[in-house]
Enzyme design. Sequence first.
Site, PDB file in Angstrom:
ATOM      1  N   GLY A 215       0.840  -1.208   0.000  1.00  0.00           N
ATOM      2  CA  GLY A 215       0.000   0.000   0.000  1.00  0.00           C
ATOM      3  C   GLY A 215       0.861   1.238   0.000  1.00  0.00           C
ATOM      4  O   GLY A 215       2.040   1.180  -0.344  1.00  0.00           O
ATOM      5  N   ASN A 216       0.286   2.370   0.355  1.00  0.00           N
ATOM      6  CA  ASN A 216       1.079   3.608   0.447  1.00  0.00           C
ATOM      7  C   ASN A 216       0.452   4.523   1.505  1.00  0.00           C
ATOM      8  O   ASN A 216      -0.567   4.190   2.092  1.00  0.00           O
ATOM      9  CB  ASN A 216       1.180   4.292  -0.919  1.00  0.00           C
ATOM     10  CG  ASN A 216      -0.186   4.592  -1.493  1.00  0.00           C
ATOM     11  OD1 ASN A 216      -0.935   5.380  -0.935  1.00  0.00           O
ATOM     12  ND2 ASN A 216      -0.530   3.940  -2.594  1.00  0.00           N
ATOM     13  N   TYR A 217       1.079   5.684   1.732  1.00  0.00           N
ATOM     14  CA  TYR A 217       0.681   6.545   2.853  1.00  0.00           C
ATOM     15  C   TYR A 217      -0.491   7.480   2.550  1.00  0.00           C
ATOM     16  O   TYR A 217      -0.820   8.329   3.362  1.00  0.00           O
ATOM     17  CB  TYR A 217       1.865   7.404   3.294  1.00  0.00           C
ATOM     18  CG  TYR A 217       2.999   6.616   3.894  1.00  0.00           C
ATOM     19  CD1 TYR A 217       2.796   5.802   5.004  1.00  0.00           C
ATOM     20  CD2 TYR A 217       4.289   6.687   3.361  1.00  0.00           C
ATOM     21  CE1 TYR A 217       3.835   5.081   5.557  1.00  0.00           C
ATOM     22  CE2 TYR A 217       5.333   5.968   3.909  1.00  0.00           C
ATOM     23  CZ  TYR A 217       5.107   5.170   5.014  1.00  0.00           C
ATOM     24  OH  TYR A 217       6.125   4.461   5.561  1.00  0.00           O
ATOM     25  N   SER A 218      -1.114   7.356   1.388  1.00  0.00           N
ATOM     26  CA  SER A 218      -2.206   8.283   1.055  1.00  0.00           C
ATOM     27  C   SER A 218      -3.326   8.213   2.101  1.00  0.00           C
ATOM     28  O   SER A 218      -3.743   7.128   2.500  1.00  0.00           O
ATOM     29  CB  SER A 218      -2.764   7.925  -0.327  1.00  0.00           C
ATOM     30  OG  SER A 218      -3.972   8.610  -0.536  1.00  0.00           O
ATOM     31  N   ALA A 282      -4.156   7.336  -5.014  1.00  0.00           N
ATOM     32  CA  ALA A 282      -2.767   6.894  -5.171  1.00  0.00           C
ATOM     33  C   ALA A 282      -2.813   5.379  -5.351  1.00  0.00           C
ATOM     34  O   ALA A 282      -2.694   4.623  -4.390  1.00  0.00           O
ATOM     35  CB  ALA A 282      -1.966   7.274  -3.937  1.00  0.00           C
TER      36      ALA A 282
END
Length: 409
Positions: A215-218, A282
Amino acid sequence: MSLQGKHIVLGITGSIAAYKSATLIRLLIKMGAEVQVVITPSGKEFITPLTLSTLTQKPVVSEFFDRRDGSWHSHVSLGLWADLMLIAPASAATLAKMVTGVADNMLLTTYLSMKAPVWVAPAMDLDMYRHPATQSNLQTLRERGVHVVEPGDGFLASGLEGKGRMEEPEQIAQAVAQHFEAEAQGCKENSLAEMEVLITAGPTYEPIDAVRFIGNYSSGRMGYALAAECARRGAQVHLVSGPSSLPDPQGVHVERVSTACEMLAACQKVSNSCRLAIFSAAVADYRPEHKAEGKMKRESTGASMSLSLVKNPDIAATLGAEKKEKQIMVGFALETSSDYEEARRKMARKGMDLMVLNSINDRGAGFGTPTNKVTLIPQEGEPLECSLKSKEEVAKDILNYLTNHYLQQ
Ligand code: C5P
């Protein structure tokens, strides 16, 4: 820029930045506004009503009634008179009372009766500003439509340095004038009435096994702010959101998904009927080729392990390639630098009409922050560089730009 004929109620609270209110009044009046000051009891400790009434040429309102003759000061009529209420400086205490509706002084009763848009310019010490209580109060106010003029970074009266310093009067006056200008250009409530809009937001989670993902930090904040603003302007909004802890924005139809493939499928269900699509999610570029059964055991691998990844669909590019006549599509480009050419190439590759570029190297911009600093890049013509603002204000800028340049015909 002009404020000709505008009625502004200027609220002043107990903060050392109240000394800047005198300059702010001068600027607002110079730009053509009529200013009525409402001051809290502690505001009067920092700046005298005499200074303020001399500058505005109006008696300063502070008490519920006049002690000399008992005449009543009507906060309701101020609410009707004003074209805008600006609270500058706004202390942490006043922000908190605005959230909970504590009407214990004339400024707060005026705020609660206000019919016009409300702006606040917070001013406080850096620790007070970054305290979760203050941050959550500001977020609640933004969600209720209050405009926040972000404080600046710098030298504070406490002797400390950091964020909390009230924005300079010139910038506040300019932000207010820009608001009226955008309003005059038709960026009002219901300016997107009946329009169907698709917005993607948040990260995607691509499962590795039953408990792990890529995943990512969005946080989803930018897309949620866009969705809320579109709804406020009367649009019928489909927000397709990856995992995000944010609550559903009011009046928005939210479809919560987890992976990029689910996000694409949810978008395709509604995209045909949408006039406008904004891709602010994102999306993970790759996903594990296979999701492992259950939870992978540490003992089941050696000192290293490899994951085989496959490319995810590009949602913006897929819908961009299927774009219908009159559909307008907006992509986001998060880059490590302000690379306009790369953003333009991305716009062409994905079939977008407008790109919103932000750089991860700009302080306060990008993932996870409540603020953003963007440049709007059209297919032709000059890019529009915007200053650092809350994501709610950035959403307004983007929609004003779209209304003025793309959505009128
Ligand atoms: O190529 P890049 O990820 O930088 O492109 C960003 C833009 O494309 C954003 O608008 C993003 O929402 C969109 N995008 C998408 N699907 C992907 C990757 C990016 O919709 N798989």
